[in-house]
Design a protein around this motif. Structure first.
Motif, PDB file in Angstrom:
ATOM      1  N   TRP A 105       0.846  -1.196   0.000  1.00 33.44           N
ATOM      2  CA  TRP A 105       0.000   0.000   0.000  1.00 33.44           C
ATOM      3  C   TRP A 105       0.886   1.253   0.000  1.00 33.44           C
ATOM      4  O   TRP A 105       0.731   2.161   0.809  1.00 33.44           O
ATOM      5  N   PRO A 106       1.856   1.317  -0.931  1.00 32.88           N
ATOM      6  CA  PRO A 106       2.886   2.367  -0.877  1.00 32.88           C
ATOM      7  C   PRO A 106       2.365   3.778  -1.082  1.00 32.88           C
ATOM      8  O   PRO A 106       2.956   4.740  -0.599  1.00 32.88           O
ATOM      9  N   GLU A 107       1.224   3.914  -1.777  1.00 36.02           N
ATOM     10  CA  GLU A 107       0.728   5.263  -2.066  1.00 36.02           C
ATOM     11  C   GLU A 107       0.277   5.987  -0.810  1.00 36.02           C
ATOM     12  O   GLU A 107       0.168   7.222  -0.822  1.00 36.02           O
ATOM     13  N   THR A 108       0.037   5.267   0.284  1.00 36.67           N
ATOM     14  CA  THR A 108      -0.388   5.915   1.527  1.00 36.67           C
ATOM     15  C   THR A 108       0.764   6.059   2.521  1.00 36.67           C
ATOM     16  O   THR A 108       0.548   6.472   3.663  1.00 36.67           O
ATOM     17  N   ALA A 109       1.978   5.709   2.093  1.00 36.58           N
ATOM     18  CA  ALA A 109       3.141   5.741   2.977  1.00 36.58           C
ATOM     19  C   ALA A 109       3.990   6.976   2.708  1.00 36.58           C
ATOM     20  O   ALA A 109       3.887   7.606   1.643  1.00 36.58           O
ATOM     21  N   PRO A 110       4.817   7.372   3.676  1.00 34.31           N
ATOM     22  CA  PRO A 110       5.727   8.497   3.448  1.00 34.31           C
ATOM     23  C   PRO A 110       6.599   8.255   2.224  1.00 34.31           C
ATOM     24  O   PRO A 110       7.045   7.134   1.972  1.00 34.31           O
ATOM     25  N   GLN A 111       6.829   9.305   1.477  1.00 37.26           N
ATOM     26  CA  GLN A 111       7.619   9.214   0.246  1.00 37.26           C
ATOM     27  C   GLN A 111       8.960   9.921   0.416  1.00 37.26           C
ATOM     28  O   GLN A 111       9.075  10.844   1.215  1.00 37.26           O
ATOM     29  N   PRO A 112      10.007   9.509  -0.322  1.00 34.97           N
ATOM     30  CA  PRO A 112      10.037   8.362  -1.230  1.00 34.97           C
ATOM     31  C   PRO A 112      10.147   7.052  -0.472  1.00 34.97           C
ATOM     32  O   PRO A 112      10.597   7.034   0.681  1.00 34.97           O
ATOM     33  N   ARG A 113       9.734   5.963  -1.096  1.00 36.35           N
ATOM     34  CA  ARG A 113       9.803   4.647  -0.479  1.00 36.35           C
ATOM     35  C   ARG A 113      11.234   4.110  -0.507  1.00 36.35           C
ATOM     36  O   ARG A 113      11.943   4.266  -1.493  1.00 36.35           O
ATOM     37  N   PRO A 114      11.699   3.514   0.591  1.00 41.58           N
ATOM     38  CA  PRO A 114      13.043   2.931   0.599  1.00 41.58           C
ATOM     39  C   PRO A 114      13.089   1.655  -0.238  1.00 41.58           C
ATOM     40  O   PRO A 114      12.061   1.063  -0.551  1.00 41.58           O
ATOM     41  N   SER A 115      14.286   1.246  -0.577  1.00 40.76           N
ATOM     42  CA  SER A 115      14.438   0.019  -1.360  1.00 40.76           C
ATOM     43  C   SER A 115      14.178  -1.198  -0.486  1.00 40.76           C
ATOM     44  O   SER A 115      14.326  -1.145   0.741  1.00 40.76           O
ATOM     45  N   VAL A 116      13.810  -2.309  -1.117  1.00 43.83           N
ATOM     46  CA  VAL A 116      13.579  -3.543  -0.364  1.00 43.83           C
ATOM     47  C   VAL A 116      14.867  -4.032   0.279  1.00 43.83           C
ATOM     48  O   VAL A 116      14.843  -4.707   1.311  1.00 43.83           O
ATOM     49  N   ALA A 117      15.997  -3.685  -0.305  1.00 45.13           N
ATOM     50  CA  ALA A 117      17.280  -4.111   0.258  1.00 45.13           C
ATOM     51  C   ALA A 117      17.544  -3.472   1.614  1.00 45.13           C
ATOM     52  O   ALA A 117      18.266  -4.027   2.443  1.00 45.13           O
ATOM     53  N   ASP A 118      16.968  -2.296   1.840  1.00 47.09           N
ATOM     54  CA  ASP A 118      17.163  -1.594   3.110  1.00 47.09           C
ATOM     55  C   ASP A 118      16.147  -1.995   4.172  1.00 47.09           C
ATOM     56  O   ASP A 118      16.288  -1.612   5.331  1.00 47.09           O
ATOM     57  N   VAL A 119      15.130  -2.732   3.757  1.00 46.15           N
ATOM     58  CA  VAL A 119      14.061  -3.117   4.691  1.00 46.15           C
ATOM     59  C   VAL A 119      13.870  -4.639   4.579  1.00 46.15           C
ATOM     60  O   VAL A 119      13.053  -5.106   3.791  1.00 46.15           O
ATOM     61  N   ALA A 120      14.612  -5.374   5.338  1.00 44.20           N
ATOM     62  CA  ALA A 120      14.610  -6.847   5.224  1.00 44.20           C
ATOM     63  C   ALA A 120      13.444  -7.461   5.989  1.00 44.20           C
ATOM     64  O   ALA A 120      13.616  -8.267   6.897  1.00 44.20           O
ATOM     65  N   MET A 121      12.247  -7.061   5.606  1.00 42.73           N
ATOM     66  CA  MET A 121      11.056  -7.568   6.278  1.00 42.73           C
ATOM     67  C   MET A 121       9.911  -7.623   5.278  1.00 42.73           C
ATOM     68  O   MET A 121       9.664  -6.670   4.546  1.00 42.73           O
ATOM     69  N   ASN A 122       9.233  -8.764   5.235  1.00 43.42           N
ATOM     70  CA  ASN A 122       8.091  -8.934   4.349  1.00 43.42           C
ATOM     71  C   ASN A 122       6.789  -8.683   5.096  1.00 43.42           C
ATOM     72  O   ASN A 122       6.713  -8.837   6.318  1.00 43.42           O
ATOM     73  N   GLY A 123       5.774  -8.316   4.337  1.00 40.57           N
ATOM     74  CA  GLY A 123       4.452  -8.128   4.894  1.00 40.57           C
ATOM     75  C   GLY A 123       3.454  -9.076   4.244  1.00 40.57           C
ATOM     76  O   GLY A 123       3.534  -9.350   3.035  1.00 40.57           O
ATOM     77  N   LEU A 124       2.546  -9.585   5.053  1.00 40.37           N
ATOM     78  CA  LEU A 124       1.461 -10.443   4.571  1.00 40.37           C
ATOM     79  C   LEU A 124       0.156  -9.880   5.099  1.00 40.37           C
ATOM     80  O   LEU A 124       0.024  -9.609   6.299  1.00 40.37           O
ATOM     81  N   VAL A 125      -0.792  -9.662   4.206  1.00 42.56           N
ATOM     82  CA  VAL A 125      -2.131  -9.190   4.584  1.00 42.56           C
ATOM     83  C   VAL A 125      -3.116 -10.136   3.927  1.00 42.56           C
ATOM     84  O   VAL A 125      -3.072 -10.360   2.701  1.00 42.56           O
ATOM     85  N   ALA A 126      -4.008 -10.724   4.738  1.00 51.09           N
ATOM     86  CA  ALA A 126      -4.926 -11.716   4.200  1.00 51.09           C
ATOM     87  C   ALA A 126      -6.288 -11.596   4.868  1.00 51.09           C
ATOM     88  O   ALA A 126      -6.386 -11.281   6.049  1.00 51.09           O
ATOM     89  N   ARG A 127      -7.334 -11.876   4.110  1.00 51.81           N
ATOM     90  CA  ARG A 127      -8.691 -11.854   4.628  1.00 51.81           C
ATOM     91  C   ARG A 127      -9.152 -13.268   4.971  1.00 51.81           C
ATOM     92  O   ARG A 127      -8.810 -14.236   4.277  1.00 51.81           O
ATOM     93  N   VAL A 128      -9.922 -13.365   6.017  1.00 48.36           N
ATOM     94  CA  VAL A 128     -10.540 -14.634   6.389  1.00 48.36           C
ATOM     95  C   VAL A 128     -11.870 -14.719   5.656  1.00 48.36           C
ATOM     96  O   VAL A 128     -12.746 -13.868   5.837  1.00 48.36           O
ATOM     97  N   VAL A 129     -12.001 -15.729   4.793  1.00 47.20           N
ATOM     98  CA  VAL A 129     -13.209 -15.888   3.978  1.00 47.20           C
ATOM     99  C   VAL A 129     -13.745 -17.301   4.176  1.00 47.20           C
ATOM    100  O   VAL A 129     -13.115 -18.283   3.777  1.00 47.20           O
ATOM    101  N   ARG A 130     -14.883 -17.379   4.819  1.00 44.61           N
ATOM    102  CA  ARG A 130     -15.504 -18.681   5.065  1.00 44.61           C
ATOM    103  C   ARG A 130     -16.927 -18.676   4.516  1.00 44.61           C
ATOM    104  O   ARG A 130     -17.650 -17.693   4.662  1.00 44.61           O
ATOM    105  N   HIS A 131     -17.299 -19.784   3.916  1.00 45.93           N
ATOM    106  CA  HIS A 131     -18.632 -19.877   3.319  1.00 45.93           C
ATOM    107  C   HIS A 131     -19.378 -21.061   3.929  1.00 45.93           C
ATOM    108  O   HIS A 131     -18.789 -22.021   4.384  1.00 45.93           O
TER     109      HIS A 131
END
Length: 271
Positions: free
Chosen positions: A245-271
């Motif tokens: 969601w980079p468009e809502t973050a402070p700019q400019p965005r740092p490189s992935v090499a400088d931020v060694a952390m991944n993000g996971l966002v997931a919805r719970v969907v049950r039917h």
């Protein structure tokens, strides 16, 4: 705040991730042992302070996404760390003062500050419980969790920079499953997790030797495996927290090499 008023003894002789993180963010609630451990890691990973700040911004964006885009009004924040403004409840209750938040951590110093600082709006509710991610059932069954959160309605489960302290032999998949099994349809899972993908193997080894907590960093593929469930739908790909969601973050965005952390966002969907 919490139904527990038991005093805790703060151990100032052993580094703790929450206090080390506080130091990287420029806080004062840490001991020399925490600063020494943090400096040792920073020696091999010079952008670790940027990583800590990016993780806070990722938290803010995750809370706003849950509240603004999905209308979620309940948050379970596990591994909250020493309060740093704005925190989960401040972001959520700015959107809806009736939002409810339960914070979870296992460091007595965090508890001391949480009781004093993590105060929410009169319309909402903010609670803190002393518990460990390794005991997810204790978190879910805690009296303050039960009082604050209605688990028949959507909840945003926040686990920022905490899962990588769960080693493989501690069965992180079982922990994740226990927590997600308790979430109703429409809930959201927001996770950040250290990754070795953007540093060299030699650098990763040096960081590992300097990190007394022996965090178990995992690749994006390994992180995906922990959350591979038919009732979870990823909101976008697993990617660097600096790029989610980079468009809502402070700019400019740092490189992935400088931020060694991944993000996971997931919805719970049950039917």
């Amino acid at each position: 705040m919490s139904s527990e008023d038991t005093p805790f003894k703060v151990d100032g002789t052993t580094a703790h991730p929450a206090r080390r993180y506080d130091y990287w963010l420029g806080g004062k609630d840490n001991f020399q042992v925490d600063r020494d451990a943090a400096d040792a890691i920073e020696k091999h990973f010079p952008t670790v302070r940027l990583l800590a700040q990016e993780n806070r911004w990722f938290l803010h964006r995750g809370v706003r996404f849950a509240a603004q885009e999905l209308g979620i009004r309940q948050f379970l924040d596990i591994g909250t760390g020493i309060p740093t403004s704005p925190n989960t409840h401040q972001v959520a209750q700015e959107i809806d003062p009736a939002a409810r938040i339960v914070y979870v951590d296992n460091d007595p110093l965090v508890l001391t500050h949480a009781r004093a600082l993590l105060t929410g709006t009169p319309q909402g509710r903010t609670a803190y419980i002393d518990a460990d991610l390794r005991e997810p059932r204790k978190i879910l069954d805690h009296a303050d969790t039960v009082a604050a959160l209605d688990l028949t309605r959507p909840v945003a489960l926040m686990m920022l920079a905490v899962l990588h302290f769960i080693r493989d032999e501690e069965n992180p998949r079982a922990i994740v499953d226990t927590l997600i099994d308790a979430l109703p349809d429409g809930s959201l899972v927001v996770v950040s997790h250290g990754t070795p993908e953007h540093v060299t193997p030699e650098q990763a080894a040096r960081i590992g030797r300097a990190d007394a907590s022996q965090a178990r960093v995992r690749s994006g593929t390994e992180l995906a495996a922990l959350f591979a469930r038919p009732d979870l739908q990823l909101v976008g790909p697993i990617t660097s927290i600096s790029q989610w969601w980079p468009e809502t973050a402070p700019q400019p965005r740092p490189s992935v090499a400088d931020v060694a952390m991944n993000g996971l966002v997931a919805r719970v969907v049950r039917h």
